[in-house]
Design a protein around this motif. Structure first.
Motif, short mmCIF file in Angstrom:
data_model
loop_
_atom_site.label_atom_id
_atom_site.label_comp_id
_atom_site.label_asym_id
_atom_site.label_seq_id
_atom_site.Cartn_x
_atom_site.Cartn_y
_atom_site.Cartn_z
N THR A 113 0.83 -1.21 0.00
CA THR A 113 0.00 0.00 0.00
C THR A 113 0.86 1.26 0.00
OG1 THR A 113 -0.19 -0.03 2.42
CG2 THR A 113 -1.91 -1.14 1.17
N SER A 114 2.04 1.19 0.60
CA SER A 114 2.94 2.35 0.62
C SER A 114 3.47 2.69 -0.77
CB SER A 114 4.12 2.10 1.57
OG SER A 114 3.68 1.97 2.90
N SER A 115 3.40 1.72 -1.68
CA SER A 115 3.85 1.97 -3.05
C SER A 115 2.81 2.75 -3.85
CB SER A 115 4.13 0.64 -3.76
OG SER A 115 2.92 -0.06 -4.04
N ARG A 119 10.29 -4.03 -3.81
CA ARG A 119 8.98 -4.27 -4.40
C ARG A 119 9.09 -4.51 -5.91
NH1 ARG A 119 5.08 -5.89 -1.02
NH2 ARG A 119 4.26 -6.28 -3.11
N VAL A 120 9.95 -3.76 -6.59
CA VAL A 120 10.14 -3.95 -8.02
C VAL A 120 10.74 -5.33 -8.29
CG1 VAL A 120 11.45 -3.17 -10.04
CG2 VAL A 120 10.31 -1.49 -8.57
N ASP A 121 11.76 -5.69 -7.51
CA ASP A 121 12.39 -7.00 -7.69
C ASP A 121 11.40 -8.14 -7.43
OD1 ASP A 121 14.75 -5.77 -8.31
OD2 ASP A 121 15.70 -6.11 -6.35
N LEU A 122 10.54 -7.97 -6.43
CA LEU A 122 9.54 -8.99 -6.13
C LEU A 122 8.59 -9.20 -7.30
CD1 LEU A 122 8.69 -8.11 -2.41
CD2 LEU A 122 9.58 -10.31 -3.23
N GLU A 137 6.57 6.36 3.56
CA GLU A 137 6.84 6.11 2.14
C GLU A 137 7.96 5.08 2.01
OE1 GLU A 137 5.11 7.48 -0.31
OE2 GLU A 137 3.92 8.75 1.02
N LEU A 138 7.94 4.35 0.92
CA LEU A 138 9.01 3.39 0.67
C LEU A 138 10.33 4.13 0.48
CD1 LEU A 138 7.37 0.88 -1.83
CD2 LEU A 138 7.84 0.50 0.60
N THR A 139 11.39 3.60 1.09
CA THR A 139 12.73 4.10 0.82
C THR A 139 13.19 3.58 -0.54
OG1 THR A 139 13.74 2.18 1.85
CG2 THR A 139 13.27 4.07 3.29
N GLU A 140 14.37 4.00 -0.94
CA GLU A 140 14.92 3.48 -2.20
C GLU A 140 15.06 1.96 -2.12
OE1 GLU A 140 18.91 3.95 -5.05
OE2 GLU A 140 18.55 5.35 -3.39
N ALA A 141 15.50 1.47 -0.96
CA ALA A 141 15.63 0.02 -0.80
C ALA A 141 14.27 -0.66 -0.83
CB ALA A 141 16.34 -0.29 0.52
N GLY A 142 13.27 -0.01 -0.25
CA GLY A 142 11.93 -0.57 -0.26
C GLY A 142 11.35 -0.63 -1.66
#
Length: 291
Positions: free
Chosen positions: A191-193, A240-243, A231-236
């Protein structure tokens, strides 16, 4: 092999058509008839949802549903299961679900679309793709794949879309677990994305308290995946993109089985039907987005 991203593009409208069943007044009416009516003012019947979506696996307990649905509170699920099975059998729920599909798609798409050659083609393509789904490690998808296929093309199309949807979801859950995210952390990060349900809708319908949600946010901050503003950090974001990319890879088998041309055509047909359904009010207003 097909482009894995093509599988995701095909999955998007198929998932939209699959999921609208559980938000429909037709579903609520069937659940009320069976004795599984939702709470007044609720978006859907929680007990009916847990029972109807898991019914293909049999009269399973709350633990199995928590494991396979992943981002719902076990406490909420245990309020409804196994009690729902004393009210309606899995067979009754599966039959009710198909009646909902028939009536809902007639309302959203119209009789002409349901009787069209395009619907028959979409059903044939979706069933062919579903035939390429792996069963091992895919409990929801495999259970749905064991169900007899309806003769009506629009119902068969929905059934195939459901197998494909659950196949991707089963793989996604495996990846979330591998990434060290529990069900609530996965829900909060999603949801944060800004994709999917609003945080308020996701929290309330999945049975999480504000305290539990806040605690999950803190855990995500501790992992460096969420910032102080939620909010998602850069790592977050990267996670999510990698997942999603890895989920594409794990979900590729049915689309490889169908072939690139078939995937493109199924995406076109499903996209058209999904757009029509969304335009005719397939979902309640205000449940998607950041707020």
């Amino acid at each position: 092999m097909t482009d894995p991203r093509a599988g995701r593009r095909c999955h998007t409208p198929l998932n939209a058509l699959h999921s609208t069943v559980y938000f429909s007044p037709e579903f609520d009416a069937e659940m009320e008839t069976l004795g599984l009516a939702g709470a007044p003012g609720a978006y859907f019947s929680a007990g009916g949802y847990f029972a109807a979506r898991s019914a293909a696996m049999g009269a399973v307990g709350p633990g199995a549903v928590t494991a396979t649905f992943f981002n719902f509170s076990h406490t909420l699920i245990a309020q409804h299961l196994p009690g729902a099975w004393t009210v309606a059998t899995p067979g009754q729920l599966l039959a009710a679900r198909l009646r909902v599909v028939d009536r809902l798609l007639r309302r959203l798409l119209g009789d002409e679309a349901l009787a069209s050659k395009e619907m028959a083609e979409a059903a044939e393509l979706a069933l062919r793709a579903a035939g390429g789904c792996h069963r091992a490690g895919r409990p929801l998808s495999a259970a749905e794949a064991d169900q007899p296929v309806a003769q009506e093309p629009h119902v068969a199309f929905w059934q195939a879309a459901t197998v494909l949807r659950e196949h991707r979801g089963d793989g996604h859950i495996a990846l979330l677990t591998h990434a060290g995210l529990d069900g609530l952390e996965a829900l909060v990060s999603h949801t944060s994305s800004g994709r999917g349900f609003t945080p308020a809708f996701a929290r309330s319908t999945r049975g999480w308290s504000e305290e539990e949600w806040s605690a999950a946010e803190e855990r995500l901050r501790g992992k460096g995946l969420l910032d102080a503003d939620g909010e998602l950090t850069e790592a977050g974001t990267t996670l999510r993109v990698d997942l999603e990319h890895e989920t594409d890879r794990l979900a590729a088998a049915p689309y490889d089985h169908l072939g690139a041309a078939g995937v493109e055509r199924l995406t076109e047909l499903a996209g058209g039907f999904a757009a029509m359904a969304l335009g005719n009010g397939a979902y309640p207003n205000g449940i998607f987005g950041r707020k």
